[in-house]
Design a protein around this motif. Sequence first.
Motif, short mmCIF file in Angstrom:
data_model
loop_
_atom_site.label_atom_id
_atom_site.label_comp_id
_atom_site.label_asym_id
_atom_site.label_seq_id
_atom_site.Cartn_x
_atom_site.Cartn_y
_atom_site.Cartn_z
N ALA A 177 0.83 -1.20 0.00
CA ALA A 177 0.00 0.00 0.00
C ALA A 177 0.87 1.26 0.00
N LEU A 178 1.95 1.24 0.77
CA LEU A 178 2.85 2.39 0.81
C LEU A 178 3.51 2.61 -0.54
N LEU A 179 3.87 1.52 -1.21
CA LEU A 179 4.49 1.64 -2.53
C LEU A 179 3.51 2.24 -3.54
N LEU A 180 2.26 1.84 -3.46
CA LEU A 180 1.26 2.37 -4.37
C LEU A 180 1.05 3.87 -4.15
N VAL A 181 1.04 4.27 -2.88
CA VAL A 181 0.89 5.69 -2.58
C VAL A 181 2.09 6.47 -3.11
N LYS A 182 3.28 5.92 -2.91
CA LYS A 182 4.49 6.59 -3.34
C LYS A 182 4.51 6.77 -4.85
N HIS A 183 3.99 5.78 -5.59
CA HIS A 183 4.04 5.81 -7.06
C HIS A 183 2.65 6.01 -7.65
N ASP A 184 1.80 6.81 -6.97
CA ASP A 184 0.42 6.93 -7.43
C ASP A 184 0.31 7.63 -8.78
N VAL A 185 1.37 8.33 -9.24
CA VAL A 185 1.33 8.95 -10.56
C VAL A 185 1.11 7.89 -11.63
N SER A 186 1.67 6.68 -11.44
CA SER A 186 1.53 5.64 -12.44
C SER A 186 0.09 5.15 -12.56
N THR A 187 -0.71 5.36 -11.53
CA THR A 187 -2.10 4.91 -11.59
C THR A 187 -3.02 5.99 -12.16
N THR A 188 -2.52 7.20 -12.34
CA THR A 188 -3.36 8.29 -12.81
C THR A 188 -4.01 8.01 -14.16
N PRO A 189 -3.29 7.48 -15.16
CA PRO A 189 -3.96 7.17 -16.42
C PRO A 189 -5.12 6.20 -16.27
N LEU A 190 -5.01 5.25 -15.33
CA LEU A 190 -6.10 4.30 -15.12
C LEU A 190 -7.32 5.01 -14.54
N VAL A 191 -7.08 5.96 -13.64
CA VAL A 191 -8.18 6.73 -13.07
C VAL A 191 -8.85 7.56 -14.17
N LEU A 192 -8.05 8.21 -15.00
CA LEU A 192 -8.60 9.02 -16.09
C LEU A 192 -9.34 8.15 -17.08
N ALA A 193 -8.82 6.96 -17.37
CA ALA A 193 -9.51 6.05 -18.28
C ALA A 193 -10.87 5.67 -17.74
N ALA A 194 -10.95 5.44 -16.42
CA ALA A 194 -12.23 5.10 -15.81
C ALA A 194 -13.22 6.26 -15.92
N GLU A 195 -12.72 7.49 -15.77
CA GLU A 195 -13.58 8.66 -15.90
C GLU A 195 -14.04 8.85 -17.35
N LEU A 196 -13.17 8.55 -18.31
CA LEU A 196 -13.56 8.60 -19.72
C LEU A 196 -14.67 7.60 -20.00
N ALA A 197 -14.53 6.39 -19.46
CA ALA A 197 -15.55 5.36 -19.65
C ALA A 197 -16.87 5.78 -19.00
N HIS A 198 -16.78 6.40 -17.84
CA HIS A 198 -17.98 6.88 -17.15
C HIS A 198 -18.69 7.95 -17.99
N ALA A 199 -17.93 8.91 -18.50
CA ALA A 199 -18.52 9.97 -19.32
C ALA A 199 -19.14 9.41 -20.59
N TRP A 200 -18.45 8.43 -21.20
CA TRP A 200 -18.96 7.80 -22.42
C TRP A 200 -20.29 7.09 -22.13
N SER A 201 -20.38 6.46 -20.98
CA SER A 201 -21.62 5.78 -20.60
C SER A 201 -22.76 6.76 -20.43
N ASP A 202 -22.45 7.95 -19.91
CA ASP A 202 -23.48 8.98 -19.77
C ASP A 202 -24.01 9.41 -21.14
N ILE A 203 -23.11 9.48 -22.12
CA ILE A 203 -23.55 9.82 -23.48
C ILE A 203 -24.40 8.68 -24.04
N GLN A 204 -24.00 7.44 -23.76
CA GLN A 204 -24.78 6.29 -24.24
C GLN A 204 -26.19 6.26 -23.68
#
Length: 213
Positions: free
Chosen positions: A9-36
Amino acid sequence: MPRNRNTWALLLVKHDVSTTPLVLAAELAHAWSDIQRQHPELPDLAEPESLIGESSSACGSELSFERLLHEAVHGIAAARGVRDTSRAGRYHNRRFLAIAEELGLDHSEEPHPSSGFSLVYLSPEARKRYRSTSERLQRALKAYRAATAATGNGRSFRGPAARHGSSGGGVRVKAVCDCGRNVRVVPSVLAQAPIVCGGCGKPFRIPETVAAA
């Protein structure tokens, strides 16, 4: 000694920048679903994480909800088998504009000499309809840009169809799905990410006889 769960968990927090694209991808999918939800014939957005880090001068390089709605116009055009662009996908014709208006996008009276009606923008009605979705995506984009600016990895957005620039255009061929519907698509575009049929939910594919030609 193996790392325990707290160490991971500490390693993930330390390197949370690497997870940012995954978070943004999830938000893109969410927005796309709203359009659908407003336009059920819009195909699913496959692998939204692949949308981050590409650019397109024809559709606008900056990633935003307005840009995503622009890409949804192309998605519906593909589902309907409508050829909405020409000149290797750069020029957006009046068929594109007609679908754009259905989705709540406006355009100035005159088309651009090279990109046609690509410079669409949210109408007041669409801005109100998607306000919460747009604001949510904007927050994710702001966090992503801040993180990538800190690491020097910031890049611009291209879009799900990957129609321009590195795709190089090409000859469109017929892609079919299991229910018999078909769309015409450049093979290199389909190779970027699946185009899913809104009727049967299966991906469009190029028949082997065509692919081998």
